[in-house]
Design a protein around this motif. Structure first.
Motif, PDB file in Angstrom:
ATOM      1  N   LEU A  13      34.897  27.351  51.852  1.00 50.14           N
ATOM      2  CA  LEU A  13      34.616  26.494  50.711  1.00 50.14           C
ATOM      3  C   LEU A  13      35.896  26.253  49.910  1.00 50.14           C
ATOM      4  O   LEU A  13      36.614  27.197  49.580  1.00 50.14           O
ATOM      5  N   VAL A  14      36.167  24.991  49.619  1.00 48.97           N
ATOM      6  CA  VAL A  14      37.309  24.599  48.789  1.00 48.97           C
ATOM      7  C   VAL A  14      36.754  24.207  47.424  1.00 48.97           C
ATOM      8  O   VAL A  14      35.790  23.439  47.352  1.00 48.97           O
ATOM      9  N   VAL A  15      37.347  24.734  46.361  1.00 49.50           N
ATOM     10  CA  VAL A  15      36.879  24.456  45.006  1.00 49.50           C
ATOM     11  C   VAL A  15      38.032  23.865  44.199  1.00 49.50           C
ATOM     12  O   VAL A  15      39.115  24.449  44.133  1.00 49.50           O
ATOM     13  N   TYR A  16      37.785  22.691  43.589  1.00 49.54           N
ATOM     14  CA  TYR A  16      38.798  22.018  42.776  1.00 49.54           C
ATOM     15  C   TYR A  16      38.123  21.386  41.575  1.00 49.54           C
ATOM     16  O   TYR A  16      37.089  20.766  41.725  1.00 49.54           O
ATOM     17  N   PRO A  17      38.635  21.518  40.383  1.00 52.05           N
ATOM     18  CA  PRO A  17      39.832  22.240  39.957  1.00 52.05           C
ATOM     19  C   PRO A  17      39.544  23.719  39.740  1.00 52.05           C
ATOM     20  O   PRO A  17      38.403  24.164  39.866  1.00 52.05           O
ATOM     21  N   ASP A  18      40.578  24.457  39.355  1.00 50.88           N
ATOM     22  CA  ASP A  18      40.435  25.908  39.222  1.00 50.88           C
ATOM     23  C   ASP A  18      39.445  26.312  38.146  1.00 50.88           C
ATOM     24  O   ASP A  18      38.897  27.398  38.181  1.00 50.88           O
ATOM     25  N   GLY A  19      39.157  25.436  37.186  1.00 47.80           N
ATOM     26  CA  GLY A  19      38.167  25.751  36.159  1.00 47.80           C
ATOM     27  C   GLY A  19      36.771  25.942  36.717  1.00 47.80           C
ATOM     28  O   GLY A  19      35.915  26.568  36.090  1.00 47.80           O
ATOM     29  N   MET A  20      36.519  25.424  37.912  1.00 53.65           N
ATOM     30  CA  MET A  20      35.205  25.553  38.535  1.00 53.65           C
ATOM     31  C   MET A  20      35.097  26.836  39.367  1.00 53.65           C
ATOM     32  O   MET A  20      34.029  27.189  39.832  1.00 53.65           O
ATOM     33  N   ALA A  21      36.211  27.535  39.529  1.00 51.89           N
ATOM     34  CA  ALA A  21      36.256  28.704  40.406  1.00 51.89           C
ATOM     35  C   ALA A  21      35.321  29.828  39.970  1.00 51.89           C
ATOM     36  O   ALA A  21      34.651  30.438  40.799  1.00 51.89           O
ATOM     37  N   GLN A  22      35.275  30.118  38.682  1.00 53.52           N
ATOM     38  CA  GLN A  22      34.430  31.210  38.199  1.00 53.52           C
ATOM     39  C   GLN A  22      32.968  30.958  38.559  1.00 53.52           C
ATOM     40  O   GLN A  22      32.285  31.833  39.077  1.00 53.52           O
ATOM     41  N   GLY A  23      32.483  29.758  38.295  1.00 52.78           N
ATOM     42  CA  GLY A  23      31.099  29.431  38.615  1.00 52.78           C
ATOM     43  C   GLY A  23      30.836  29.437  40.110  1.00 52.78           C
ATOM     44  O   GLY A  23      29.801  29.921  40.571  1.00 52.78           O
ATOM     45  N   ALA A  24      31.799  28.917  40.885  1.00 54.22           N
ATOM     46  CA  ALA A  24      31.639  28.884  42.338  1.00 54.22           C
ATOM     47  C   ALA A  24      31.563  30.304  42.905  1.00 54.22           C
ATOM     48  O   ALA A  24      30.708  30.603  43.746  1.00 54.22           O
ATOM     49  N   ALA A  25      32.444  31.183  42.439  1.00 51.67           N
ATOM     50  CA  ALA A  25      32.432  32.567  42.929  1.00 51.67           C
ATOM     51  C   ALA A  25      31.123  33.260  42.565  1.00 51.67           C
ATOM     52  O   ALA A  25      30.563  34.011  43.374  1.00 51.67           O
ATOM     53  N   CYS A  26      30.612  33.012  41.373  1.00 51.07           N
ATOM     54  CA  CYS A  26      29.329  33.611  40.968  1.00 51.07           C
ATOM     55  C   CYS A  26      28.192  33.123  41.858  1.00 51.07           C
ATOM     56  O   CYS A  26      27.330  33.909  42.260  1.00 51.07           O
ATOM     57  N   ALA A  27      28.187  31.853  42.194  1.00 52.92           N
ATOM     58  CA  ALA A  27      27.132  31.310  43.063  1.00 52.92           C
ATOM     59  C   ALA A  27      27.202  31.918  44.456  1.00 52.92           C
ATOM     60  O   ALA A  27      26.172  32.224  45.065  1.00 52.92           O
ATOM     61  N   VAL A  28      28.412  32.137  44.949  1.00 55.50           N
ATOM     62  CA  VAL A  28      28.577  32.742  46.278  1.00 55.50           C
ATOM     63  C   VAL A  28      28.093  34.187  46.263  1.00 55.50           C
ATOM     64  O   VAL A  28      27.336  34.625  47.131  1.00 55.50           O
ATOM     65  N   LEU A  29      28.501  34.944  45.257  1.00 56.86           N
ATOM     66  CA  LEU A  29      28.140  36.356  45.193  1.00 56.86           C
ATOM     67  C   LEU A  29      26.668  36.578  44.886  1.00 56.86           C
ATOM     68  O   LEU A  29      26.109  37.623  45.210  1.00 56.86           O
ATOM     69  N   GLU A  30      26.021  35.601  44.273  1.00 57.79           N
ATOM     70  CA  GLU A  30      24.606  35.689  43.931  1.00 57.79           C
ATOM     71  C   GLU A  30      23.711  35.710  45.173  1.00 57.79           C
ATOM     72  O   GLU A  30      22.551  36.101  45.099  1.00 57.79           O
ATOM     73  N   ARG A  31      24.247  35.326  46.296  1.00 54.80           N
ATOM     74  CA  ARG A  31      23.449  35.194  47.514  1.00 54.80           C
ATOM     75  C   ARG A  31      22.925  36.523  48.043  1.00 54.80           C
ATOM     76  O   ARG A  31      22.061  36.542  48.879  1.00 54.80           O
ATOM     77  N   GLY A  32      23.443  37.605  47.588  1.00 54.26           N
ATOM     78  CA  GLY A  32      22.937  38.909  48.010  1.00 54.26           C
ATOM     79  C   GLY A  32      23.777  39.551  49.097  1.00 54.26           C
ATOM     80  O   GLY A  32      24.589  38.899  49.747  1.00 54.26           O
ATOM     81  N   PRO A  33      23.573  40.852  49.299  1.00 59.42           N
ATOM     82  CA  PRO A  33      24.428  41.613  50.213  1.00 59.42           C
ATOM     83  C   PRO A  33      24.239  41.254  51.687  1.00 59.42           C
ATOM     84  O   PRO A  33      25.126  41.480  52.497  1.00 59.42           O
ATOM     85  N   ASP A  34      23.105  40.700  52.051  1.00 64.15           N
ATOM     86  CA  ASP A  34      22.856  40.389  53.459  1.00 64.15           C
ATOM     87  C   ASP A  34      23.300  38.985  53.850  1.00 64.15           C
ATOM     88  O   ASP A  34      23.398  38.668  55.034  1.00 64.15           O
ATOM     89  N   ALA A  35      23.537  38.135  52.880  1.00 59.78           N
ATOM     90  CA  ALA A  35      23.949  36.762  53.173  1.00 59.78           C
ATOM     91  C   ALA A  35      25.431  36.735  53.521  1.00 59.78           C
ATOM     92  O   ALA A  35      26.225  37.466  52.931  1.00 59.78           O
ATOM     93  N   PRO A  36      25.805  35.907  54.483  1.00 58.14           N
ATOM     94  CA  PRO A  36      27.241  35.799  54.799  1.00 58.14           C
ATOM     95  C   PRO A  36      27.997  35.172  53.634  1.00 58.14           C
ATOM     96  O   PRO A  36      27.505  34.257  52.976  1.00 58.14           O
ATOM     97  N   LEU A  37      29.170  35.702  53.355  1.00 59.25           N
ATOM     98  CA  LEU A  37      29.999  35.182  52.259  1.00 59.25           C
ATOM     99  C   LEU A  37      31.081  34.278  52.841  1.00 59.25           C
ATOM    100  O   LEU A  37      31.843  34.699  53.711  1.00 59.25           O
ATOM    101  N   PRO A  38      31.163  33.039  52.360  1.00 55.98           N
ATOM    102  CA  PRO A  38      32.221  32.158  52.865  1.00 55.98           C
ATOM    103  C   PRO A  38      33.580  32.535  52.293  1.00 55.98           C
ATOM    104  O   PRO A  38      33.681  33.119  51.226  1.00 55.98           O
ATOM    105  N   ASN A  39      34.629  32.211  53.046  1.00 57.97           N
ATOM    106  CA  ASN A  39      35.979  32.310  52.517  1.00 57.97           C
ATOM    107  C   ASN A  39      36.140  31.198  51.490  1.00 57.97           C
ATOM    108  O   ASN A  39      35.597  30.107  51.651  1.00 57.97           O
ATOM    109  N   LEU A  40      36.886  31.471  50.424  1.00 60.45           N
ATOM    110  CA  LEU A  40      37.073  30.484  49.362  1.00 60.45           C
ATOM    111  C   LEU A  40      38.543  30.147  49.194  1.00 60.45           C
ATOM    112  O   LEU A  40      39.407  31.008  49.341  1.00 60.45           O
TER     113      LEU A  40
END
Length: 184
Positions: free
Chosen positions: A142-169
């Motif tokens: 996943l590519v995130v632009y601009p950097d101000g969106m990074a915090q929200g994007a990382a939270c959405a990825v981590l919210e998926r739970g421990p069993d869900a695959p985590l994409p590289n960012l």
């Protein structure tokens, strides 16, 4: 004044201090949202290309993009909707060179018109990333632009739970150098 300084580099420049910087007799580099005689445009195509290269080197095969512009970005930096297309074209070009196709379904926000304020970036990054990952849970980059969106994007990825695959960012940083964040 003593002739010992060759250049000045500062992380910020507001409308009060920029005129002072511009009167110095040495080269000055500063970051500002204001248009100045020393403005440098950034290369959206190069950022997209470097982001795809970083993700494919990390093994990503299905790459998505989350992006948006803030209200001041277009007038401050002289950008047009072409900058969004340039970023996407650079991403697609580098991915395609490595045998990966970036589907239109994996893209959020490229055609958005400017209109969000900077304090909405994290919230928007979260909402867009969450929507994209719910629709395509198998995205592994996943590519995130601009950097101000990074915090929200990382939270959405981590919210998926421990069993869900985590994409590289990959997040945007100053001077179009991508910040690769291998969450797994």
């Amino acid at each position: 004044a003593l002739g010992q300084i060759d250049a000045v580099v500062t992380p910020a420049g507001n409308h009060l201090i920029i005129p002072w910087f511009d009167r110095l007799s040495v080269p000055v580099a500063y970051i500002t949202g204001a248009r100045t005689r020393n403005s440098v445009r950034f290369d959206s195509y190069a950022f997209g290309k470097m982001a795809a290269e970083a993700l494919t080197r990390a093994g990503s095969r299905r790459i998505g993009l989350v992006m948006g512009w803030s209200r001041h970005t277009y007038p401050s930096y002289g950008l047009t909707s072409m900058a969004s297309r340039d970023l996407l074209n650079g991403l697609r070009s580098a991915a395609r060179a490595r045998g990966i196709d970036v589907s239109d379904d994996w893209i959020e926000g490229v055609e958005d018109r400017p209109g969000i304020s900077e304090d909405q970036h994290a919230e928007r990054g979260y909402a867009m990333t969450r929507h994209l990952l719910q629709a395509h849970p198998d995205l592994d980059g996943l590519v995130v632009y601009p950097d101000g969106m990074a915090q929200g994007a990382a939270c959405a990825v981590l919210e998926r739970g421990p069993d869900a695959p985590l994409p590289n960012l990959v997040f945007h940083r100053n001077r179009e150098i991508p910040f690769f964040c291998p969450l797994p």
